[in-house]
Design an enzyme around this catalytic site. Structure first.
Site, PDB file in Angstrom:
ATOM      1  N   ARG A 370      48.409  31.002  41.966  1.00  0.00           N
ATOM      2  CA  ARG A 370      48.656  31.487  43.122  1.00  0.00           C
ATOM      3  C   ARG A 370      47.373  31.711  43.365  1.00  0.00           C
ATOM      4  O   ARG A 370      45.939  32.093  43.091  1.00  0.00           O
ATOM      5  CB  ARG A 370      48.785  33.352  42.225  1.00  0.00           C
ATOM      6  CG  ARG A 370      48.671  34.447  43.228  1.00  0.00           C
ATOM      7  CD  ARG A 370      49.908  35.681  42.410  1.00  0.00           C
ATOM      8  NE  ARG A 370      50.209  35.949  43.784  1.00  0.00           N
ATOM      9  CZ  ARG A 370      49.568  37.490  43.463  1.00  0.00           C
ATOM     10  NH1 ARG A 370      48.701  38.055  42.659  1.00  0.00           N
ATOM     11  NH2 ARG A 370      49.968  38.503  44.635  1.00  0.00           N
ATOM     12  N   PHE A 375      40.437  36.720  49.161  1.00  0.00           N
ATOM     13  CA  PHE A 375      41.505  37.882  47.744  1.00  0.00           C
ATOM     14  C   PHE A 375      40.528  37.403  45.882  1.00  0.00           C
ATOM     15  O   PHE A 375      39.994  37.264  45.592  1.00  0.00           O
ATOM     16  CB  PHE A 375      42.644  38.311  47.638  1.00  0.00           C
ATOM     17  CG  PHE A 375      43.166  39.195  46.591  1.00  0.00           C
ATOM     18  CD1 PHE A 375      41.901  40.125  46.187  1.00  0.00           C
ATOM     19  CD2 PHE A 375      44.592  39.278  46.578  1.00  0.00           C
ATOM     20  CE1 PHE A 375      42.602  40.856  44.995  1.00  0.00           C
ATOM     21  CE2 PHE A 375      44.967  40.072  45.445  1.00  0.00           C
ATOM     22  CZ  PHE A 375      43.667  41.158  45.056  1.00  0.00           C
ATOM     23  N   GLN A 378      43.855  32.094  41.031  1.00  0.00           N
ATOM     24  CA  GLN A 378      43.975  33.224  39.277  1.00  0.00           C
ATOM     25  C   GLN A 378      44.873  31.826  38.936  1.00  0.00           C
ATOM     26  O   GLN A 378      45.639  30.432  39.142  1.00  0.00           O
ATOM     27  CB  GLN A 378      45.384  33.329  39.707  1.00  0.00           C
ATOM     28  CG  GLN A 378      45.807  34.775  38.532  1.00  0.00           C
ATOM     29  CD  GLN A 378      46.812  35.913  38.659  1.00  0.00           C
ATOM     30  OE1 GLN A 378      46.750  36.478  39.499  1.00  0.00           O
ATOM     31  NE2 GLN A 378      48.012  35.614  38.064  1.00  0.00           N
ATOM     32  N   ASN A 417      47.286  41.143  34.378  1.00  0.00           N
ATOM     33  CA  ASN A 417      47.798  41.312  33.942  1.00  0.00           C
ATOM     34  C   ASN A 417      49.703  42.237  34.491  1.00  0.00           C
ATOM     35  O   ASN A 417      49.692  41.732  35.594  1.00  0.00           O
ATOM     36  CB  ASN A 417      47.204  42.851  33.114  1.00  0.00           C
ATOM     37  CG  ASN A 417      46.606  43.554  33.961  1.00  0.00           C
ATOM     38  OD1 ASN A 417      47.419  44.562  34.984  1.00  0.00           O
ATOM     39  ND2 ASN A 417      45.161  43.810  33.453  1.00  0.00           N
ATOM     40  N   PHE A 428      41.592  35.841  37.210  1.00  0.00           N
ATOM     41  CA  PHE A 428      41.605  34.927  38.336  1.00  0.00           C
ATOM     42  C   PHE A 428      39.682  35.404  38.357  1.00  0.00           C
ATOM     43  O   PHE A 428      39.612  36.090  38.049  1.00  0.00           O
ATOM     44  CB  PHE A 428      41.870  35.669  39.359  1.00  0.00           C
ATOM     45  CG  PHE A 428      42.518  38.171  39.395  1.00  0.00           C
ATOM     46  CD1 PHE A 428      40.791  38.088  40.537  1.00  0.00           C
ATOM     47  CD2 PHE A 428      42.966  38.567  37.700  1.00  0.00           C
ATOM     48  CE1 PHE A 428      41.118  39.378  40.011  1.00  0.00           C
ATOM     49  CE2 PHE A 428      42.155  39.595  38.548  1.00  0.00           C
ATOM     50  CZ  PHE A 428      41.604  40.404  38.626  1.00  0.00           C
ATOM     51  N   LEU A 437      40.002  46.797  42.466  1.00  0.00           N
ATOM     52  CA  LEU A 437      40.620  46.556  41.160  1.00  0.00           C
ATOM     53  C   LEU A 437      39.948  47.505  39.854  1.00  0.00           C
ATOM     54  O   LEU A 437      40.233  47.119  38.754  1.00  0.00           O
ATOM     55  CB  LEU A 437      40.632  45.341  41.057  1.00  0.00           C
ATOM     56  CG  LEU A 437      41.339  44.269  42.108  1.00  0.00           C
ATOM     57  CD1 LEU A 437      41.303  42.641  41.936  1.00  0.00           C
ATOM     58  CD2 LEU A 437      42.943  44.890  42.290  1.00  0.00           C
ATOM     59  N   HIS A 441      41.860  46.645  36.044  1.00  0.00           N
ATOM     60  CA  HIS A 441      41.789  45.024  35.293  1.00  0.00           C
ATOM     61  C   HIS A 441      40.375  44.890  34.647  1.00  0.00           C
ATOM     62  O   HIS A 441      39.345  45.054  35.521  1.00  0.00           O
ATOM     63  CB  HIS A 441      41.931  43.399  36.540  1.00  0.00           C
ATOM     64  CG  HIS A 441      43.384  43.841  36.717  1.00  0.00           C
ATOM     65  ND1 HIS A 441      43.846  42.826  37.526  1.00  0.00           N
ATOM     66  CD2 HIS A 441      43.822  44.549  38.142  1.00  0.00           C
ATOM     67  CE1 HIS A 441      44.735  43.406  37.649  1.00  0.00           C
ATOM     68  NE2 HIS A 441      44.690  43.908  38.242  1.00  0.00           N
TER      69      HIS A 441
END
Length: 481
Positions: A370, A375, A378, A417, A428, A437, A441
């Site tokens: 991903r 951003f 991952q 998660n 990531f 976040l 995370h």
């Protein structure tokens, strides 16, 4: 308790309230038979209503009629006393005049069935991700709500009824990484089939509203105006609600416990279960207790009520050795090397998980599945699609938030998660600051060298699921102590 010589499939009480003879209807998973039981034993077997095993069964008390649906999607009505077609409560003579063949035509089958308290409507959830509302008397569909992946993606983009709305007005808009997690869970549920309980749909006491769980939360829809009036639980990141029940009574309290109230207001409450969660959730008008602002883990709710996990039990019986806690790591990827500083003192369990997986070669050959430009990138999923990965303890483990470790800069290494305390193996690396976040995370590392490699990976072309067309892999990881 009854001892039976068949495998029960669905059951339903089919007598009116206050009846002196309670009757329980139980379907047979291996045949189309319906067995009827009273308080003592089986007293009757109904045959020839269906040709396939009956999966769903609901009693319409208002009209003393049972609605049953078999595995092929065929819907039947039958009188709870005569076991025949109830001509006196419907307005159609033949099923061809109705939409009761809808599921057979669409080659799908319902997974949930509910009847409104006034008996006027019944609603279904089906495998094609459609919620249908039928008029009981006419057998016609009066409303249909599409929860397909195509519609879900449109809602995330802000496309509602063919029009593009502003992000601040879009109640469905989720953080991209949260939306990705939820989509992965949704696909996992779909692929699991009958191994996962299906989502349910329920009516309120007026019969004018239905509610059912979705990827975005629990939708409450006015079926008269076809408007979504509320969306509950959307802030519960990674929580996919499945079965729900609605209580709309009045809590008057109890004399014995000295909680008796004279003037009690209605207290509607939704009870919900969730996918892979060992708890149920309650939604009501009452506010939870105020959270402790100095403790990000204190949400003001009782969430620490589950059985301790394996790794929690293990950690209570001794300190983990330093050989399991790396201080730095080098990710050798097909695009180049990424050097990472780890934080074993601030988040020991997360660093231990990463260290042991790296030493065991768990991450070797895994792709960056991903990638979202502007951003993050991952990886860490053996399945390669965001749905896989386990911790070194075999399941999930809790978050480890530290006030000094935030997503306040690019090149932060953090755990992916599916909600609170669901860490596995995926992680990531951010390419921008992402403070939203924080406390969601676990930050366990920072990139110290090889930032250009991270940016090179970030620039690759991806498909609509943010998966790179070109496989970029972790060759190996070297941990330094």
């Amino acid at each position: 308790m009854f001892n039976v010589d068949f495998v029960p499939y669905a059951c339903e009480w089919i007598h009116k309230r206050g009846s002196l003879k309670p009757i329980l209807a139980v379907t047979d998973k291996g045949s189309s038979q319906i067995r009827l039981f009273d308080t003592n034993e089986q007293f009757h077997v109904i045959e020839r209503i269906h040709n396939s095993p009956i999966k769903l069964l609901k009693f319409n008390e208002k009209f003393n009629t049972v609605v049953s649906i078999d595995n092929s999607g065929m819907i039947e009505y039958w009188d709870a006393e005569t076991f025949t077609f109830p001509k006196h409560v419907v307005t159609f003579g033949m099923k061809m005049e109705t939409d009761l063949y809808e599921f057979a035509k669409c080659k799908t089958a319902p997974t949930s069935l509910s009847i409104s308290p006034d008996g006027r409507f019944f609603a279904t959830v089906s495998k094609d991700r459609q919620v249908r509302v039928f008029n009981f008397h006419t057998g016609k569909i009066i409303a249909k709500y599409d929860e397909s992946f195509q519609v879900i993606n449109k809602l995330q983009r802000g496309e509602v009824d063919g029009e593009l709305i502003e992000p601040e007005e879009n109640i469905y808009k989720l953080d991209p990484i949260d939306f990705g997690r939820r989509m992965a869970i949704e696909k996992e549920i779909d692929s699991a089939g009958e191994n996962v309980p299906s989502s349910s749909v329920v009516f309120d006491e007026s019969g004018n509203f239905i509610m059912y769980p979705t990827l975005f939360g629990i939708k409450i829809i006015n079926i008269v105006t076809n408007q979504v009036v509320r969306l509950l639980g959307s802030v519960e990141s990674g929580t996919r609600f499945l079965n729900i029940a609605l209580y709309q009574g009045v809590n008057t309290g109890d004399v014995a416990t000295e909680t008796k109230k004279r003037d009690s207001a209605p207290d509607p409450t939704i009870f919900a279960t969730s996918y892979k969660k060992q708890r149920f959730y309650l939604f009501s008008r009452r506010e939870p207790s105020e959270p402790d602002e100095t403790n990000p883990l204190d949400t003001g709710r009782d969430v620490f009520n589950e059985k301790p996990k394996k790794e929690e039990t293990a950690s209570a019986f001794g300190h983990q050795g330093s050989s399991r806690l790396g201080k730095a790591a080098i990710l050798h990827t097909t695009k180049g090397d990424i050097h990472i500083k780890l934080f074993p003192d601030e988040c020991p369990k997360t660093v231990e998980n990463f260290t042991v997986h790296s030493k065991n070669g768990y991450y070797n050959g895994l792709i960056f599945h991903r990638v979202i430009k502007g951003f993050m990138i991952q990886t860490g999923d053996p399945a390669g699609d965001g749905t896989g990965g386990k911790s070194i303890w075999g399941g999930e483990f809790e978050d480890e938030f530290h006030k000094s470790l935030r997503h306040d800069r690019p090149f932060t290494v953090s755990m992916a998660n599916a909600g609170a305390n669901t860490n596995g193996s995926q992680f990531f690396i951010t390419t921008v600051a992402c403070t939203r976040l924080d406390n969601k995370h676990t930050v366990f590392g920072r990139v110290t060298k090889g930032m250009e490699v991270v940016l090179d990976i970030e620039k690759v072309k991806t498909n609509s699921d943010d998966k790179p067309y070109e496989d970029i892999k972790i060759v190996s990881i070297k941990v330094e102590f």
